[in-house]
Design an enzyme around this catalytic site. Sequence first.
Site, PDB file in Angstrom:
ATOM      1  CB  CYS A  12      11.013 -25.864 -14.285  1.00 19.49           C
ATOM      2  SG  CYS A  12      10.811 -26.648 -15.880  1.00 19.49           S
ATOM      3  CB  CYS A  15       8.394 -28.430 -14.497  1.00 19.62           C
ATOM      4  SG  CYS A  15      10.115 -28.800 -14.859  1.00 19.62           S
TER       5      CYS A  15
END
Length: 82
Positions: A12, A15
């Site tokens: 991600c 993230c």
Amino acid sequence: MKEIIYFSAPWCNPCKTLSPIMESLTGQISYRKINVDNDTELSAQYGVRNVPTLVYVKDGVAFDRLVGIQTQKQILNVWDNG
């Protein structure tokens, strides 16, 4: 006890952006990072559908959440008001 459960994934990109922001808050907040791919049960328990997600928990009960990239100020604002 108050903590943030930080739901993340290694694939991600948002993230990866949030991770150093969370790390910079070490000592100011209590958090644990959960890889959603490895802990699907906890992710389902908190209804996590997108990452990154920050679930604010006090005495075992979720009281707020933030989804997506957040600033230090946004994270601390919820933390301080919880």
